[in-house]
Scaffold this active site. Structure first.
Site, PDB file in Angstrom:
ATOM      1  N   SER A 183      14.765   6.518  -5.289  1.00 40.56           N
ATOM      2  CA  SER A 183      13.310   6.182  -4.026  1.00 40.56           C
ATOM      3  C   SER A 183      13.727   4.336  -4.650  1.00 40.56           C
ATOM      4  CB  SER A 183      12.359   6.857  -4.023  1.00 40.56           C
ATOM      5  OG  SER A 183      11.993   6.366  -2.943  1.00 40.56           O
ATOM      6  N   HIS A 197      12.505   1.364   3.144  1.00 37.55           N
ATOM      7  CA  HIS A 197      12.875   2.986   2.657  1.00 37.55           C
ATOM      8  C   HIS A 197      13.840   3.619   2.262  1.00 37.55           C
ATOM      9  CE1 HIS A 197      11.710   6.742   2.517  1.00 37.55           C
ATOM     10  NE2 HIS A 197      11.156   6.285   1.262  1.00 37.55           N
ATOM     11  N   ASN A 199      15.361   6.914   0.181  1.00 37.01           N
ATOM     12  CA  ASN A 199      14.894   7.904  -0.696  1.00 37.01           C
ATOM     13  C   ASN A 199      16.773   9.123  -1.019  1.00 37.01           C
ATOM     14  OD1 ASN A 199      14.605  11.003  -1.696  1.00 37.01           O
ATOM     15  ND2 ASN A 199      12.928   9.255  -2.376  1.00 37.01           N
ATOM     16  N   ILE A 356       0.182   5.981 -12.472  1.00 38.60           N
ATOM     17  CA  ILE A 356      -0.169   5.534 -10.677  1.00 38.60           C
ATOM     18  C   ILE A 356       0.477   4.000 -10.488  1.00 38.60           C
ATOM     19  CG2 ILE A 356      -1.665   3.879 -11.382  1.00 38.60           C
ATOM     20  CD1 ILE A 356      -2.328   5.894  -8.412  1.00 38.60           C
ATOM     21  N   GLU A 357       1.419   3.283 -11.520  1.00 35.17           N
ATOM     22  CA  GLU A 357       1.952   2.205 -10.951  1.00 35.17           C
ATOM     23  C   GLU A 357       2.968   3.328 -10.147  1.00 35.17           C
ATOM     24  OE1 GLU A 357       1.382  -0.834 -11.000  1.00 35.17           O
ATOM     25  OE2 GLU A 357      -0.305  -0.425 -11.837  1.00 35.17           O
TER      26      GLU A 357
END
Length: 395
Positions: A183, A197, A199, A356-357
């Protein structure tokens, strides 16, 4: 990124809940965020899903291993779809990162984090930030194993209010799963260079714990979509032409079907507009030969660079002013809104305590919101907004 690896529901898993979604329990835990960017590890903690569940802690690695697959007969040397899909996504990650570093031209390099889990699986996160061309670019791969409880499945499907009952009215049991994917989200600095984007993912489930003997399920998902701030028809037509060429090699019905699916998925309901100008998107795809779909996913992933790099090369040095940049920042705000409010992979990761990162790597470094901003009709900004409200066929 629209992006977690596997976050959308599968039609194939009735009555038991199988996923796209992904989080696990013992022995090997996994978290698969979607539209956010790929599946990456989560910090060790306890997740309450009906009861406290110990989550296996990821282990940082100094370099990527030859494979993240378990030695279970479907790993290295088996010739399995798992093995070949992992090889494909790791190859594509390397090729995309090398091409982006060359296009950036600043000498900036992707920072790499590698992790594994004792029970099997792991991932590679690569991020280039504040380069000459790219404000932020993330390209992540993940190969994960886990056992997904029903509550996590419902979170992945966006059905948190449902009770998780199977077709016979009984509570469905946990579902062992395997997932692998790549992704990426690429945010250029220049307002005339579009965000991209992509994925692509492969998912398998074993028999649910309470349904012994049930058949293994598998499916593919993914897509590539373009989010410009300004419409340059040459670029948009080029991008969509490459997507159509990839689809037409396998089935002429794919492109119109997956183009519409993309327009429908990346819809910001509270704005009544799409995030961008679309591309292709598909999920739960298992109604064709497995080898054909593996080749199709590979073709789509290999089409990313031919679709995007020529656009970046044409637009990365286009002159722009502060008004152009301000509009780009407003459109970035829309990107943030979709990812945090509607993207099923991102919301799943946030609700279940993912890393979270990794979850937020799809977000741009900067964005902007203005009260009641409306572009003047007939302007280039208005044309972009109109195309996001009223999707069109570009080729």
């Amino acid at each position: 990124m629209a992006s977690s690896l596997l976050s959308t529901p599968s039609r194939t898993l009735a009555p038991a809940p199988g996923p796209p979604g992904l989080r696990g329990r013992a022995p090997a835990q996994a978290h698969l965020p979607r539209g956010a960017l790929a599946l990456l590890p989560r910090r060790s903690r306890a997740l309450r899903v009906r009861a406290s569940v110990a989550i296996e802690k990821e282990t940082p690695e100094s370099e990527p291993p030859p494979t993240f697959l378990r030695e279970d007969g479907r790993g290295a040397g088996s010739g399995s779809v798992r093995e070949r899909f992992e090889a494909m996504i790791r190859r594509v990650q390397g090729e995309v990162c090398a091409a982006l570093e060359e296009a950036d031209g600043s000498g900036a390099r992707f920072v790499e984090d590698v992790w594994s889990r004792p029970g099997g699986g792991g991932g590679i996160s690569r991020v280039l930030q504040d380069g000459r061309v790219f404000e932020k670019a993330g390209v992540n791969v993940s190969v994960v194993y886990g056992v997904m409880p029903p509550d996590a499945y419902r979170a992945a499907k966006g059905e948190a209010g449902k009770n998780g009952a199977a077709a016979d009215g009984q509570k469905a049991g946990p579902v062992p799963f395997f997932a692998a994917g790549i992704s990426s989200v690429l945010h250029p600095k220049n307002p005339f260079a579009p965000t991209l984007h992509f994925n692509y993912r492969y998912f398998e489930t074993d028999a649910p714990k309470d349904v012994p003997g049930a058949p293994r399920q598998w499916w593919f998902g993914g897509g590539t979509d373009l989010t410009p701030s300004y419409i340059i028809e040459e670029d948009v037509k080029h991008f969509h032409s490459v997507q159509k060429q990839a689809c037409d090699k396998f089935d002429p019905s794919f492109h119109p079907r997956f183009k519409k699916w993309c327009d429908d998925y990346f819809y910001i309901k509270h704005r009544n507009e799409r995030r961008g100008l679309g591309g292709i998107f598909f999920d739960d795809l298992n109604d064709y030969d497995q080898e054909m779909l593996l080749n199709f996913a590979t073709e789509c992933a290999d089409s990313v660079l031919p679709a995007y790099i020529p656009i970046i090369e044409r637009r990365k040095d286009t002159p722009f002013n502060e008004e152009h940049k301000a509009w780009q920042q407003l459109r970035r705000g829309r990107y943030v809104e979709f990812n945090l409010v509607y993207d099923r992979g991102t919301t799943f990761g946030l609700k279940t305590g993912g890393r979270i990162e990794s979850i937020l790597v799809s977000l741009p470094l900067t964005a902007r919101w203005e009260y009641d901003h409306k572009p003047e009709e007939g302007t280039e900004e208005w044309k972009l907004l109109d195309a996001c409200i009223n999707p069109k066929d570009w080729i």
